[in-house]
Every structure is written in C-alpha cells, then in structure tokens.
Motif scaffolding. Sequence first.
Motif, PDB file in Angstrom:
ATOM      1  N   ALA A  78       0.809  -1.215   0.000  1.00  0.00           N
ATOM      2  CA  ALA A  78       0.000   0.000   0.000  1.00  0.00           C
ATOM      3  C   ALA A  78       0.845   1.269   0.000  1.00  0.00           C
ATOM      4  O   ALA A  78       0.374   2.335  -0.413  1.00  0.00           O
ATOM      5  CB  ALA A  78      -0.937  -0.006   1.211  1.00  0.00           C
ATOM      6  N   GLU A  79       2.103   1.178   0.435  1.00  0.00           N
ATOM      7  CA  GLU A  79       2.969   2.355   0.441  1.00  0.00           C
ATOM      8  C   GLU A  79       3.237   2.880  -0.966  1.00  0.00           C
ATOM      9  O   GLU A  79       3.633   4.037  -1.131  1.00  0.00           O
ATOM     10  CB  GLU A  79       4.309   2.020   1.095  1.00  0.00           C
ATOM     11  N   ALA A  80       3.043   2.045  -1.966  1.00  0.00           N
ATOM     12  CA  ALA A  80       3.326   2.471  -3.339  1.00  0.00           C
ATOM     13  C   ALA A  80       2.482   3.674  -3.738  1.00  0.00           C
ATOM     14  O   ALA A  80       2.875   4.459  -4.601  1.00  0.00           O
ATOM     15  CB  ALA A  80       3.068   1.315  -4.307  1.00  0.00           C
ATOM     16  N   GLY A  81       1.324   3.845  -3.114  1.00  0.00           N
ATOM     17  CA  GLY A  81       0.475   4.982  -3.427  1.00  0.00           C
ATOM     18  C   GLY A  81       1.068   6.317  -3.037  1.00  0.00           C
ATOM     19  O   GLY A  81       0.582   7.371  -3.465  1.00  0.00           O
ATOM     20  N   LEU A  82       2.132   6.321  -2.230  1.00  0.00           N
ATOM     21  CA  LEU A  82       2.784   7.566  -1.818  1.00  0.00           C
ATOM     22  C   LEU A  82       3.837   8.033  -2.813  1.00  0.00           C
ATOM     23  O   LEU A  82       4.353   9.139  -2.688  1.00  0.00           O
ATOM     24  CB  LEU A  82       3.441   7.375  -0.447  1.00  0.00           C
ATOM     25  N   ALA A  83       4.178   7.187  -3.766  1.00  0.00           N
ATOM     26  CA  ALA A  83       5.250   7.524  -4.703  1.00  0.00           C
ATOM     27  C   ALA A  83       4.790   8.542  -5.728  1.00  0.00           C
ATOM     28  O   ALA A  83       3.637   8.543  -6.164  1.00  0.00           O
ATOM     29  CB  ALA A  83       5.736   6.265  -5.406  1.00  0.00           C
ATOM     30  N   ASP A  84       5.694   9.403  -6.142  1.00  0.00           N
ATOM     31  CA  ASP A  84       5.427  10.408  -7.168  1.00  0.00           C
ATOM     32  C   ASP A  84       5.617   9.754  -8.538  1.00  0.00           C
ATOM     33  O   ASP A  84       6.723   9.317  -8.872  1.00  0.00           O
ATOM     34  CB  ASP A  84       6.390  11.583  -7.001  1.00  0.00           C
ATOM     35  N   PRO A  85       4.563   9.670  -9.373  1.00  0.00           N
ATOM     36  CA  PRO A  85       4.698   9.031 -10.691  1.00  0.00           C
ATOM     37  C   PRO A  85       5.802   9.636 -11.544  1.00  0.00           C
ATOM     38  O   PRO A  85       6.415   8.947 -12.359  1.00  0.00           O
ATOM     39  CB  PRO A  85       3.322   9.243 -11.330  1.00  0.00           C
ATOM     40  N   LEU A  86       6.081  10.937 -11.374  1.00  0.00           N
ATOM     41  CA  LEU A  86       7.101  11.581 -12.186  1.00  0.00           C
ATOM     42  C   LEU A  86       8.486  11.014 -11.886  1.00  0.00           C
ATOM     43  O   LEU A  86       9.370  11.020 -12.743  1.00  0.00           O
ATOM     44  CB  LEU A  86       7.082  13.094 -11.949  1.00  0.00           C
ATOM     45  N   GLU A  87       8.692  10.525 -10.660  1.00  0.00           N
ATOM     46  CA  GLU A  87       9.987   9.940 -10.309  1.00  0.00           C
ATOM     47  C   GLU A  87      10.114   8.499 -10.793  1.00  0.00           C
ATOM     48  O   GLU A  87      11.217   7.943 -10.824  1.00  0.00           O
ATOM     49  CB  GLU A  87      10.195  10.000  -8.791  1.00  0.00           C
ATOM     50  N   LEU A  88       8.990   7.893 -11.159  1.00  0.00           N
ATOM     51  CA  LEU A  88       8.993   6.505 -11.599  1.00  0.00           C
ATOM     52  C   LEU A  88       9.048   6.367 -13.113  1.00  0.00           C
ATOM     53  O   LEU A  88       9.400   5.299 -13.622  1.00  0.00           O
ATOM     54  CB  LEU A  88       7.739   5.785 -11.092  1.00  0.00           C
ATOM     55  N   GLU A  89       8.713   7.405 -13.818  1.00  0.00           N
ATOM     56  CA  GLU A  89       8.605   7.331 -15.277  1.00  0.00           C
ATOM     57  C   GLU A  89       9.942   6.953 -15.906  1.00  0.00           C
ATOM     58  O   GLU A  89      10.987   7.527 -15.610  1.00  0.00           O
ATOM     59  CB  GLU A  89       8.128   8.663 -15.838  1.00  0.00           C
ATOM     60  N   GLY A  90       9.910   5.936 -16.777  1.00  0.00           N
ATOM     61  CA  GLY A  90      11.106   5.501 -17.469  1.00  0.00           C
ATOM     62  C   GLY A  90      12.075   4.719 -16.615  1.00  0.00           C
ATOM     63  O   GLY A  90      13.202   4.438 -17.047  1.00  0.00           O
ATOM     64  N   ARG A  91      11.651   4.303 -15.417  1.00  0.00           N
ATOM     65  CA  ARG A  91      12.529   3.577 -14.494  1.00  0.00           C
ATOM     66  C   ARG A  91      12.006   2.173 -14.257  1.00  0.00           C
ATOM     67  O   ARG A  91      10.796   1.945 -14.254  1.00  0.00           O
ATOM     68  CB  ARG A  91      12.575   4.305 -13.137  1.00  0.00           C
ATOM     69  N   PRO A  92      12.872   1.203 -14.019  1.00  0.00           N
ATOM     70  CA  PRO A  92      12.399  -0.103 -13.560  1.00  0.00           C
ATOM     71  C   PRO A  92      11.888   0.009 -12.129  1.00  0.00           C
ATOM     72  O   PRO A  92      12.479   0.724 -11.301  1.00  0.00           O
ATOM     73  CB  PRO A  92      13.637  -0.986 -13.651  1.00  0.00           C
ATOM     74  N   VAL A  93      10.798  -0.657 -11.843  1.00  0.00           N
ATOM     75  CA  VAL A  93      10.156  -0.568 -10.532  1.00  0.00           C
ATOM     76  C   VAL A  93       9.840  -1.975 -10.033  1.00  0.00           C
ATOM     77  O   VAL A  93       9.352  -2.826 -10.783  1.00  0.00           O
ATOM     78  CB  VAL A  93       8.844   0.257 -10.605  1.00  0.00           C
ATOM     79  N   LEU A  94      10.113  -2.226  -8.761  1.00  0.00           N
ATOM     80  CA  LEU A  94       9.694  -3.441  -8.084  1.00  0.00           C
ATOM     81  C   LEU A  94       8.573  -3.091  -7.123  1.00  0.00           C
ATOM     82  O   LEU A  94       8.722  -2.186  -6.297  1.00  0.00           O
ATOM     83  CB  LEU A  94      10.859  -4.057  -7.306  1.00  0.00           C
ATOM     84  N   LEU A  95       7.453  -3.792  -7.231  1.00  0.00           N
ATOM     85  CA  LEU A  95       6.363  -3.628  -6.267  1.00  0.00           C
ATOM     86  C   LEU A  95       6.162  -4.951  -5.542  1.00  0.00           C
ATOM     87  O   LEU A  95       5.594  -5.898  -6.087  1.00  0.00           O
ATOM     88  CB  LEU A  95       5.071  -3.202  -6.970  1.00  0.00           C
ATOM     89  N   ASP A  96       6.666  -5.029  -4.308  1.00  0.00           N
ATOM     90  CA  ASP A  96       6.482  -6.222  -3.486  1.00  0.00           C
ATOM     91  C   ASP A  96       5.129  -6.130  -2.784  1.00  0.00           C
ATOM     92  O   ASP A  96       4.600  -5.052  -2.566  1.00  0.00           O
ATOM     93  CB  ASP A  96       7.615  -6.318  -2.462  1.00  0.00           C
ATOM     94  N   ARG A  97       4.560  -7.277  -2.433  1.00  0.00           N
ATOM     95  CA  ARG A  97       3.196  -7.350  -1.908  1.00  0.00           C
ATOM     96  C   ARG A  97       2.250  -6.552  -2.798  1.00  0.00           C
ATOM     97  O   ARG A  97       1.449  -5.748  -2.343  1.00  0.00           O
ATOM     98  CB  ARG A  97       3.129  -6.864  -0.461  1.00  0.00           C
ATOM     99  N   ALA A  98       2.354  -6.800  -4.071  1.00  0.00           N
ATOM    100  CA  ALA A  98       1.640  -5.986  -5.059  1.00  0.00           C
ATOM    101  C   ALA A  98       0.130  -6.057  -4.907  1.00  0.00           C
ATOM    102  O   ALA A  98      -0.584  -5.111  -5.247  1.00  0.00           O
ATOM    103  CB  ALA A  98       2.045  -6.425  -6.468  1.00  0.00           C
ATOM    104  N   GLN A  99      -0.380  -7.169  -4.391  1.00  0.00           N
ATOM    105  CA  GLN A  99      -1.827  -7.300  -4.257  1.00  0.00           C
ATOM    106  C   GLN A  99      -2.399  -6.331  -3.227  1.00  0.00           C
ATOM    107  O   GLN A  99      -3.610  -6.121  -3.173  1.00  0.00           O
ATOM    108  CB  GLN A  99      -2.214  -8.740  -3.887  1.00  0.00           C
ATOM    109  N   ASP A 100      -1.527  -5.726  -2.387  1.00  0.00           N
ATOM    110  CA  ASP A 100      -1.995  -4.786  -1.366  1.00  0.00           C
ATOM    111  C   ASP A 100      -2.072  -3.346  -1.873  1.00  0.00           C
ATOM    112  O   ASP A 100      -2.594  -2.475  -1.176  1.00  0.00           O
ATOM    113  CB  ASP A 100      -1.073  -4.823  -0.148  1.00  0.00           C
ATOM    114  N   ALA A 101      -1.537  -3.080  -3.059  1.00  0.00           N
ATOM    115  CA  ALA A 101      -1.608  -1.725  -3.628  1.00  0.00           C
ATOM    116  C   ALA A 101      -3.035  -1.439  -4.087  1.00  0.00           C
ATOM    117  O   ALA A 101      -3.766  -2.339  -4.493  1.00  0.00           O
ATOM    118  CB  ALA A 101      -0.635  -1.589  -4.791  1.00  0.00           C
TER     119      ALA A 101
END
Length: 226
Positions: A78-101
């Motif tokens: 669920a912490e993934a919702g705090l991330a700024d999409p602009l910082e993620l664009e064009g980057r590889p991302v790992l989302l652990d416990r993805a079902q909780d997002a």
Amino acid sequence: MHVPVRRGQLKLPLQRDVPAGAAEFVCSPSNVEAMTVLAHWPDGGEQVLALHGPAGSGKSHLAAIWAERVGAIALHGAEAGLADPLELEGRPVLLDRAQDADDETLFHLINLAQSGGGALLLAARPAPRAWDTALPDLRSRLDVVRAISLQEPDDTVLAAILRARFAARSITPGDELIDYLVRRIDRSAAAVESVVDRLDAEHRPVTRALARQVLESDDSTGELFD
C-alpha cells in the motif's frame, strides 16, 4: 478509462534496501524458472512481469536480486500509493506485496511501465488474475500480465533458509540437525523462524537431540510444525 495522475506525493525514502546476502539465493527446481527469466528480463521482453507463490518461496528475495541488478526503485504494498509518478517514469520498478496496492496505483504503475523505458516487477502470493479490482481497465491489464510461479521451498531451499536463520544468531548447525529439521517442520519461512526461535531460547548447544525435545514438546501441546 483514464485515471488522473495524482500530484504532491512523497518523494521516495519509502523505497526499501535489498536484503543483505541477496547473492546467496539458492537455486533449486522450485525457483529455477523464475531465476532464469529474471536473469535477463526485461531485455527485449514484456515490460510487466509477476512473481507469485506461497510464503517462504523466495519471491521477495529473488525480486530484490533483480532490483539490485537493474537499479530498480523498490516499493512495498500500500505504500506504493505515496510515490510520485514523475519519479517513476522511465525507471524499472519493483512492487512487493503488489496485491496490497490500491487499484489506482496499480493502474498508474502498469501504464508507466508500458509507456517506454520502464519495467514493472510485481511480487505477490496470488497470481494477478486472482487479485480483486473494481477497475475494468485494470482487470484487463492484470489478466494478460505474464506470471511466473515459485513453489513452496524444497529440501535445498528450506535447508538454506534454516542455515541463514541460525547464522543470524551466530549458531552454526550441524548437517544432521538441518536434515532432521527439514524432514519435520512445515515448509515455510514462518516455521523456520519459529523453530530457530525455540532452539535459541533454550540457551543450550543446538543439537539434533535438543531439536527433538523441542518438536516433541510442541507436539504434546498441539503446536505442530507439520
């Protein structure tokens, strides 16, 4: 369906460090397919990939090895919702416990990964097809995500987990103790943690004889490991 990008999210101190000893991950038939795929992904392949399997199967550990290799931003549940999409664009991302997002976050992350230059690795117990979602567009995206399963720890992996947990407590177990425990405890990280806790709490040399006493004591009180 278009979901508006949220602004003003926190920066990314929420990304988590990869675990120490990631390079010591044990390859076995229970995880060899996932290890082989992640050794080269996402080079020339799909931009979204999922790892799924039971607790203790090594999803998070294996995903962390990948994150370290490619320099991915690591997010968690669920912490993934705090991330700024602009910082993620064009980057590889790992989302652990993805079902909780939440649905909106997952939708954004999948779209960002597919927009060019990015990649998204989803780690969870159930496969994406089994996740609940109220967004039809997200449902259609999750249903086509390539999902690789990891099995419960086999003897090789379970023995390695036991040795690692004992080492964290400065205990060097004999092979006969490891073999004994592998045959008798449940195949999960939780069972490993529990039996190592019990043995360490005895403040005695950790031997097969002590392990037998502890397991028989648990059996007599209904606290079965297997």
